[in-house]
Design a protein around this motif. Structure first.
Motif, PDB file in Angstrom:
ATOM      1  N   LYS A 458       0.617  -1.331  -0.102  1.00 44.88           N
ATOM      2  CA  LYS A 458      -0.089   0.267  -0.130  1.00 44.88           C
ATOM      3  C   LYS A 458       0.974   1.320  -0.041  1.00 44.88           C
ATOM      4  N   ASN A 493      -8.250  -5.550  -5.371  1.00 44.99           N
ATOM      5  CA  ASN A 493      -8.558  -3.851  -5.877  1.00 44.99           C
ATOM      6  C   ASN A 493      -7.495  -4.016  -7.371  1.00 44.99           C
ATOM      7  N   GLU A 496      -8.600  -0.822  -9.705  1.00 42.95           N
ATOM      8  CA  GLU A 496      -7.773   0.141  -9.156  1.00 42.95           C
ATOM      9  C   GLU A 496      -6.817   0.494  -9.334  1.00 42.95           C
TER      10      GLU A 496
END
Length: 845
Positions: A458, A493, A496
């Protein structure tokens, strides 16, 4: 704030006319002063001329004053003459009719007693650039070339070049080039000589495209008498002229080594010149003359180090950058010669970033066993620089040094320290470098993975860095406890993630992790394949479909394809080919070195020069359809590959679809999926053993991963029919050039020519006729013995499929190198066989 003045009370600015009334007033005042001889009249004219020029400069149309300005020019005041000539030259270009009014007074001024006025008038007359007035230029130019004053002759020589660009026929018919040649060898003024050299080079170069005599005259400029004559007067020339002369000397081919030493001894003191351009021009002469002498060439490098480093430290940052660019080129060609001078490449705090970046590249190049520790220590200081781009470059430099196998232990420790600095840009650059290090030094995986495992995905946002992290998660998933779960979160994800590069790496890493830890990764793999098949990006979709079908066919085969045993990478590919680097070296002391690319990559076709050898088709002569003639290209000097400057062979042909990852997405042209499925025997990936039985299929139900079924048609490969060519194929040069840039190289091979064929190449047109008889047509050609370069094309009979060929022939080695590009790459080998057969028969009775 005071209110604005009324319009009637505002003062008119001399450079901002209030309207047409001011132009009318100027016209009236000029007319009153036109024939005046009163004291102070010239001063009044100056004031009026200044107003006219000021209005003209800001875009006001003052062409209506043309007649009055010409009448007022009848004076001996040289300042008035200059302003009048400026005015006339500006409006003559846009209004040729007005230019006719200036001929009489300009011709009259060309005979003035003052040589300055004669020169200015002649320059203005030649600058009118009106084709209808060329007949009025011949007489004044002829007189100017014979003028007693050197300034007038200097202007006249450049005037000849201007006349050539207006009307080449008029210039040649007046025999002006011969006059310039006479002045080149006999004029006492060096500026006249320099202008003659510059003009003759341009005229004969342009004329050589259509005249063999002009080609011989151009070669005459490189002859020993002219070169020695100019060298003996080198100290009398201006700095610009010295550079021009040494550019000519760099193309001169000495007859023996003693002649080379004579030239170098003569130019030795030019290395100490204060002007950087002169120093670089001298260095180019030294380098090019000694290319075939390895020992002397190395001594030249040692000799030119001090002058170059002196030039770098003196002058503006822009000048330093230009000198550094040339020093960078030499460092890249012979890094060990500059290894002891590495401290000169340390960055200063007040230097601009473009200078620092160049120095970092040179520090990387000169690093070796003896200086690596000091260089890496210095580079690590730059990693904490407030200038983020320079900090990034310094980290990359540390990684490049590590890939050169110098003191790897200490460098890996430094890179791992970068990962712990908790700065986003530092972490991103370090991740990319750690990935490359692991590809070359797998033995460092334990130390690196221990640090990389603590980095959260992240916190990594840059695509290249995230792709590197994902690659390590897949490659070393057996050593990273959380790898399957990190990959699963990344797959969740998927939408994204906007970078196709990251999604491609994610697909591959999930596949690798699945083969090492199947139970933990099965869910992530199914989700990744499903997301990839629905992805809008074609490469991602194709790779997901390829992986799915591979797994559907045989898991063991899939593992051997996606995750095979890999050897450590020994050498990483260079961004520039050796051919491009040699071309830049040939263009030493030019913008090519500053831009780090050959001139044909950044100059338009009009200014690339005639018939230069390059990868651009536009720089070669376009041959006639019949192939009866070959226009000789500019002389090509082949660099001798000595030990000091040896470069690697040409880069291997790489697939243009490569995305830089470990695995490339396969191309897919199948039909759209439907709801019905077919047995595995119909899959295109099925293989059979020698007995014709199908290979065993894994019992693992891969379809259960996705719950989707895809039909696949039977892949059949029919045997190709014999290749025949269209004897009347036609292709225009523009289409050829466009296709040559777009198509990948299908084949690159080397052939031998028969001795009789080599002998026949004294007239290259014979080869063109021979190949045309085999339905292979030449569209462009160039070169001079021993090197010839040809571009051929052929068309498949009955189809629109085109084959393109670049053929380079060296008569001294009797070898020919060819590159083939084709619309239909499946038949490239068949065409290569035809081309080789035709070439092997060349010269046979």
């Amino acid at each position: 704030m005071a209110p604005p003045l009324p319009q009637s009370q505002r003062s008119a600015s001399p450079s901002q006319p209030s309207g047409k009334s001011e132009v009318s007033d100027l016209k009236l005042q000029l007319r009153q002063l036109a024939g005046s001889r009163a004291p102070g009249a010239d001063d009044s004219k100056r004031d009026l001329f200044k107003k006219v020029i000021s209005n003209m400069t800001i875009g006001i149309d003052v062409s209506s004053l043309f007649g009055e300005m010409v009448m007022c020019s009848a004076t001996s005041d040289i300042v008035l003459k200059k302003m009048c000539y400026l005015y006339v030259g500006n409006y003559a270009k846009v209004n040729p009719d007005l230019a006719l009014l200036t001929i009489n007074f300009l011709q009259r001024d060309c005979k003035d007693q003052d040589p300055m006025i004669r020169g200015l008038a002649l320059r203005s007359l030649c600058s009118l650039r009106v084709a209808n007035l060329v007949e009025y230029l011949v007489g004044p130019l002829g007189s100017g070339l014979k003028d007693n004053n050197s300034y007038v002759r200097t202007v006249a020589v450049i005037g000849v070049l201007k006349l050539y660009h207006i009307s080449a026929t008029t210039c040649i018919d007046a025999d002006f080039p011969e006059t310039l040649k006479h002045l080149l060898l006999n004029d006492p003024d060096t500026q006249v000589v320099a202008n003659c050299l510059s003009s003759l080079q341009e005229i004969w170069t342009l004329e050589s495209t259509s005249s063999e005599e002009a080609s011989r005259e151009r070669e005459t400029l490189h002859s020993k008498p002219i070169v020695y004559y100019l060298l003996n007067r080198i100290k009398e020339f201006s700095e610009w002229a010295q550079c021009l002369v040494m550019e000519l000397v760099a193309k001169y081919i000495p007859s023996d080594n003693s002649e080379i030493f004579d030239i170098m001894n003569l130019l030795e003191d030019r290395l100490q010149h204060a002007n950087g351009a002169v120093v670089l021009a001298t260095i180019k002469v030294f380098l090019h003359l000694t290319l075939s002498m390895a020992d002397v060439h190395q001594q030249v490098y040692e000799r030119i180090k001090a002058p170059l480093l002196t030039q770098v430290s003196s002058g503006s940052p822009e000048q330093s950058y230009a000198i550094l660019s040339h020093l960078h080129l030499l460092v890249m060609r012979a890094p060990y010669i500059f290894s002891s001078d590495y401290k000169h490449f340390y960055c200063q705090y007040n230097e601009p970033s473009y200078v620092k970046k160049l120095k970092l590249e040179m520090l990387t190049a000169v690093a070796n066993e003896s200086n690596t520790y000091e260089i890496v220590t210095e580079l690590c200081e730059y990693a904490a620089n407030v200038d983020i781009p320079i900090a990034r470059e310094s980290i990359r430099a540390v990684g490049k040094i590590a890939l050169q196998q110098y003191d790897v232990n200490a460098i890996v420790d430094r890179l791992l320290q970068f990962l712990e600095m908790e700065k986003d840009y530092v972490t991103s650059e370090a991740l990319v470098l750690v990935k490359d290090l692991l590809r070359k030094y797998p033995q460092w995986s334990q130390d690196c993975i221990a640090v990389v495992g603590n980095i959260s995905s992240k916190n990594v946002q840059e695509p290249k860095a995230k792709a590197a992290l994902i690659w390590m998660l897949g490659e070393y998933s057996q050593d990273m406890h959380d790898a399957p779960y990190v990959l699963e979160s990344l797959v969740e994800n998927w939408d994204e993630e906007h970078s196709p590069e990251v999604r491609l790496h994610l697909l591959t890493s999930v596949m690798k992790c699945f083969f090492k830890r199947p139970p933990e990764t099965q869910k992530a793999l199914g989700a990744a394949l499903a997301a990839g098949l629905a992805d809008f990006h074609q490469d991602v979709h194709d790779r997901a479909l390829f992986y799915y079908r591979l797994l559907q066919y045989n898991v063991s085969v899939a593992e051997s394809v996606v995750n095979p045993p890999k050897q450590a990478v020994s050498v990483f590919a260079d961004t520039q080919s050796s051919e491009v680097k040699d071309r830049i070296f040939d263009e030493f002391n030019s913008l090519s070195v500053v831009y780090q690319k050959p001139s044909y990559m950044f100059t338009d076709k009009e200014h690339r020069g005639t018939l230069e050898f390059s990868d651009e088709l536009g720089n070669l002569s376009i041959s006639a359809e019949s192939g009866d003639s070959v226009v000789p290209a500019q002389r090509v000097e082949e660099n001798d590959k000595d030990l000091l400057l040896s470069t690697t062979d040409k880069d291997d042909v790489r697939d243009p679809g490569s995305n830089g990852s470990a695995y490339n997405a396969p191309s897919y042209s199948g039909s759209a999926p439907s709801a019905t499925s077919q047995p595995l025997a119909d899959l295109p990936f099925s293989s059979t053993s020698a007995t014709g039985q199908q290979a065993p299929v894994s019992s693992l139900a891969i379809d259960d991963l996705l719950g989707l079924d895809f039909p696949v048609g039977i892949a059949t490969t029919p045997s190709p029919p014999p290749l025949t060519l269209n004897p009347k194929a036609v292709l225009d040069p523009g289409t050829f050039q466009q296709k040559w840039r777009q198509l990948p190289i299908s084949l690159s091979e080397e052939y031998s020519l028969s001795p009789h064929g080599i002998a026949t190449l004294t007239t290259p047109s014979a080869l063109l006729r021979h190949m045309q008889n085999h339905s292979i047509h030449c569209i462009a050609s160039g070169g001079q013995s021993p090197n010839f370069k040809f571009f051929f094309f052929a068309q498949k009979a009955g189809e629109a499929s085109i084959y393109l060929v670049e053929c380079i022939i060296n008569t001294s080695s009797a070898k020919s190198q060819i590159k083939i590009k084709a619309d239909d790459q499946s038949s490239s080998q068949a065409f290569s066989t035809l081309f080789q057969s035709a070439l092997s028969k060349f010269g046979l009775p």
